[in-house]
Design a protein around this motif. Structure first.
Motif, PDB file in Angstrom:
ATOM      1  N   PRO A 137      22.063 -14.356  25.826  1.00 27.47           N
ATOM      2  CA  PRO A 137      22.432 -12.939  25.816  1.00 27.47           C
ATOM      3  C   PRO A 137      22.473 -12.355  27.222  1.00 27.47           C
ATOM      4  O   PRO A 137      21.627 -12.644  28.056  1.00 27.47           O
ATOM      5  CB  PRO A 137      21.327 -12.296  24.975  1.00 27.47           C
ATOM      6  CG  PRO A 137      20.204 -13.275  24.975  1.00 27.47           C
ATOM      7  CD  PRO A 137      20.811 -14.623  25.106  1.00 27.47           C
ATOM      8  N   GLY A 138      23.512 -11.560  27.456  1.00 26.81           N
ATOM      9  CA  GLY A 138      23.643 -10.896  28.750  1.00 26.81           C
ATOM     10  C   GLY A 138      24.271 -11.738  29.839  1.00 26.81           C
ATOM     11  O   GLY A 138      24.516 -11.229  30.940  1.00 26.81           O
ATOM     12  N   MET A 139      24.545 -13.004  29.578  1.00 30.92           N
ATOM     13  CA  MET A 139      25.116 -13.885  30.595  1.00 30.92           C
ATOM     14  C   MET A 139      26.557 -13.473  30.874  1.00 30.92           C
ATOM     15  O   MET A 139      27.375 -13.336  29.951  1.00 30.92           O
ATOM     16  CB  MET A 139      25.053 -15.328  30.111  1.00 30.92           C
ATOM     17  CG  MET A 139      25.181 -16.363  31.197  1.00 30.92           C
ATOM     18  SD  MET A 139      23.671 -16.475  32.170  1.00 30.92           S
ATOM     19  CE  MET A 139      23.936 -18.045  33.006  1.00 30.92           C
ATOM     20  N   GLU A 162      26.331  -1.589  35.947  1.00 32.15           N
ATOM     21  CA  GLU A 162      26.626  -1.743  34.523  1.00 32.15           C
ATOM     22  C   GLU A 162      26.432  -3.198  34.074  1.00 32.15           C
ATOM     23  O   GLU A 162      25.827  -3.462  33.026  1.00 32.15           O
ATOM     24  CB  GLU A 162      28.056  -1.296  34.233  1.00 32.15           C
ATOM     25  CG  GLU A 162      28.255   0.211  34.344  1.00 32.15           C
ATOM     26  CD  GLU A 162      29.719   0.607  34.363  1.00 32.15           C
ATOM     27  OE1 GLU A 162      30.584  -0.310  34.308  1.00 32.15           O
ATOM     28  OE2 GLU A 162      30.014   1.813  34.439  1.00 32.15           O
ATOM     29  N   LEU A 163      26.941  -4.129  34.878  1.00 31.86           N
ATOM     30  CA  LEU A 163      26.814  -5.545  34.514  1.00 31.86           C
ATOM     31  C   LEU A 163      25.366  -6.024  34.630  1.00 31.86           C
ATOM     32  O   LEU A 163      24.912  -6.831  33.812  1.00 31.86           O
ATOM     33  CB  LEU A 163      27.732  -6.389  35.398  1.00 31.86           C
ATOM     34  CG  LEU A 163      29.234  -6.199  35.170  1.00 31.86           C
ATOM     35  CD1 LEU A 163      30.036  -7.010  36.190  1.00 31.86           C
ATOM     36  CD2 LEU A 163      29.638  -6.590  33.751  1.00 31.86           C
ATOM     37  N   HIS A 167      22.935  -7.625  31.815  1.00 35.95           N
ATOM     38  CA  HIS A 167      22.286  -8.902  32.122  1.00 35.95           C
ATOM     39  C   HIS A 167      20.781  -8.791  31.888  1.00 35.95           C
ATOM     40  O   HIS A 167      20.166  -9.679  31.269  1.00 35.95           O
ATOM     41  CB  HIS A 167      22.573  -9.266  33.578  1.00 35.95           C
ATOM     42  CG  HIS A 167      22.329 -10.699  33.916  1.00 35.95           C
ATOM     43  ND1 HIS A 167      21.111 -11.147  34.384  1.00 35.95           N
ATOM     44  CD2 HIS A 167      23.137 -11.786  33.853  1.00 35.95           C
ATOM     45  CE1 HIS A 167      21.193 -12.450  34.613  1.00 35.95           C
ATOM     46  NE2 HIS A 167      22.400 -12.864  34.291  1.00 35.95           N
ATOM     47  N   HIS A 168      20.177  -7.718  32.350  1.00 36.70           N
ATOM     48  CA  HIS A 168      18.739  -7.496  32.153  1.00 36.70           C
ATOM     49  C   HIS A 168      18.401  -7.349  30.664  1.00 36.70           C
ATOM     50  O   HIS A 168      17.378  -7.853  30.200  1.00 36.70           O
ATOM     51  CB  HIS A 168      18.296  -6.229  32.895  1.00 36.70           C
ATOM     52  CG  HIS A 168      17.871  -6.456  34.313  1.00 36.70           C
ATOM     53  ND1 HIS A 168      18.450  -7.381  35.140  1.00 36.70           N
ATOM     54  CD2 HIS A 168      16.888  -5.863  35.050  1.00 36.70           C
ATOM     55  CE1 HIS A 168      17.863  -7.346  36.325  1.00 36.70           C
ATOM     56  NE2 HIS A 168      16.899  -6.433  36.294  1.00 36.70           N
ATOM     57  N   GLU A 169      19.242  -6.644  29.926  1.00 36.13           N
ATOM     58  CA  GLU A 169      18.985  -6.478  28.493  1.00 36.13           C
ATOM     59  C   GLU A 169      18.969  -7.835  27.798  1.00 36.13           C
ATOM     60  O   GLU A 169      18.162  -8.068  26.886  1.00 36.13           O
ATOM     61  CB  GLU A 169      20.041  -5.566  27.880  1.00 36.13           C
ATOM     62  CG  GLU A 169      19.889  -4.105  28.287  1.00 36.13           C
ATOM     63  CD  GLU A 169      21.021  -3.217  27.813  1.00 36.13           C
ATOM     64  OE1 GLU A 169      20.825  -1.989  27.732  1.00 36.13           O
ATOM     65  OE2 GLU A 169      22.117  -3.750  27.523  1.00 36.13           O
ATOM     66  N   GLY A 170      19.838  -8.742  28.235  1.00 40.50           N
ATOM     67  CA  GLY A 170      19.831 -10.087  27.681  1.00 40.50           C
ATOM     68  C   GLY A 170      18.552 -10.825  28.016  1.00 40.50           C
ATOM     69  O   GLY A 170      17.983 -11.533  27.166  1.00 40.50           O
ATOM     70  N   ALA A 171      18.069 -10.670  29.247  1.00 37.35           N
ATOM     71  CA  ALA A 171      16.820 -11.319  29.650  1.00 37.35           C
ATOM     72  C   ALA A 171      15.643 -10.795  28.846  1.00 37.35           C
ATOM     73  O   ALA A 171      14.745 -11.558  28.463  1.00 37.35           O
ATOM     74  CB  ALA A 171      16.577 -11.104  31.145  1.00 37.35           C
ATOM     75  N   ARG A 206      19.957   2.828  35.136  1.00 34.00           N
ATOM     76  CA  ARG A 206      20.585   3.897  34.378  1.00 34.00           C
ATOM     77  C   ARG A 206      20.499   5.220  35.126  1.00 34.00           C
ATOM     78  O   ARG A 206      21.435   6.017  35.125  1.00 34.00           O
ATOM     79  CB  ARG A 206      19.934   4.016  32.995  1.00 34.00           C
ATOM     80  CG  ARG A 206      20.336   2.893  32.039  1.00 34.00           C
ATOM     81  CD  ARG A 206      19.598   2.965  30.727  1.00 34.00           C
ATOM     82  NE  ARG A 206      20.047   1.942  29.789  1.00 34.00           N
ATOM     83  CZ  ARG A 206      19.381   1.515  28.748  1.00 34.00           C
ATOM     84  NH1 ARG A 206      18.164   2.011  28.497  1.00 34.00           N
ATOM     85  NH2 ARG A 206      19.870   0.591  27.955  1.00 34.00           N
ATOM     86  N   GLY A 207      19.347   5.439  35.779  1.00 37.49           N
ATOM     87  CA  GLY A 207      19.209   6.634  36.590  1.00 37.49           C
ATOM     88  C   GLY A 207      20.165   6.646  37.773  1.00 37.49           C
ATOM     89  O   GLY A 207      20.757   7.687  38.103  1.00 37.49           O
TER      90      GLY A 207
END
Length: 210
Positions: A137-139, A162-163, A167-171, A206-207
């Protein structure tokens, strides 16, 4: 009448108690020395995932960035480079193969390919046998990395953030899976740290986008 109630209610209470006990999940048993297939998969996949994050950080080096974005990029490098070394050491100690990563053949890894070209090689899009990197996920795909490489200076920062958020959300998702089913305590503890630190970085990014 009382005897009848006892004879009726007591078996129901016992059945309820036994059913509740049977529904309890088996407690997760962690070991400081033993590892499982899940631990091997986590180390191998997160190692590749981290390497791609560092390749994304490499792409910031020739860009003119705001100071807080540049600082975040270096923070990601400082956190994830040692973690790659740690997971590599685990795989070697377990006599498991260390997977190829996008940085092995990129300019940052002393190769002659851009990150997108190196990713295409891993995906098998250049005639070589590919790896199943899409299951992580996120790759990012080679096309997404190419869009980042080709972005104008005005477009780069927003696209990079954004990318990197995705990527972090997948990690974080991978780290949560390791915490749920991993056996090797140091790997579970690393997963906890990855979830904690990258969740904070997601909020920071996001900030910055806002």
């Amino acid at each position: 009448m009382r005897a009848l109630l006892v004879a009726t209610v007591l078996p129901l209470l016992l059945l309820t108690t036994l059913t509740a006990c049977g529904d309890d999940a088996t407690p997760q048993v962690l070991s400081d020395t033993e590892h499982s297939a899940q631990d091997v998969a986590f180390a191998g996949e997160m190692l590749q995932h981290h390497a791609q994050a560092l390749a994304m950080v490499d792409l910031t080096l020739e860009r003119r960035l705001e100071a807080d974005v540049a600082a975040l990029a270096e923070q990601i490098r400082d956190a994830q480079a040692p973690e790659i070394e740690l997971m590599t050491d685990w795989l070697v100690a377990w006599d498991e193969p260390v997977p190829a990563t996008v940085r092995d053949h990129s300019l940052a890894g002393h190769g002659d390919h851009s990150p997108s070209e190196a990713m295409a090689e891993l995906e098998g899009r250049d005639g070589h046998e590919g790896h199943d990197t899409g299951s992580m996920p996120g790759m990012l795909t080679s096309a997404q990395l190419a869009s980042l490489e080709e972005a104008s200076d005005q477009e780069f920062t927003a696209l990079w953030l954004e990318l990197m958020i995705a990527h972090h959300e997948g990690a974080v998702e991978m780290a949560q899976a390791q915490q749920a089913t991993g056996t090797f305590r140091p790997a579970v503890e690393l997963a906890e740290e990855i979830e904690r630190s990258q969740t904070v970085e997601i909020e920071t990014m996001r900030g910055l986008l806002g």
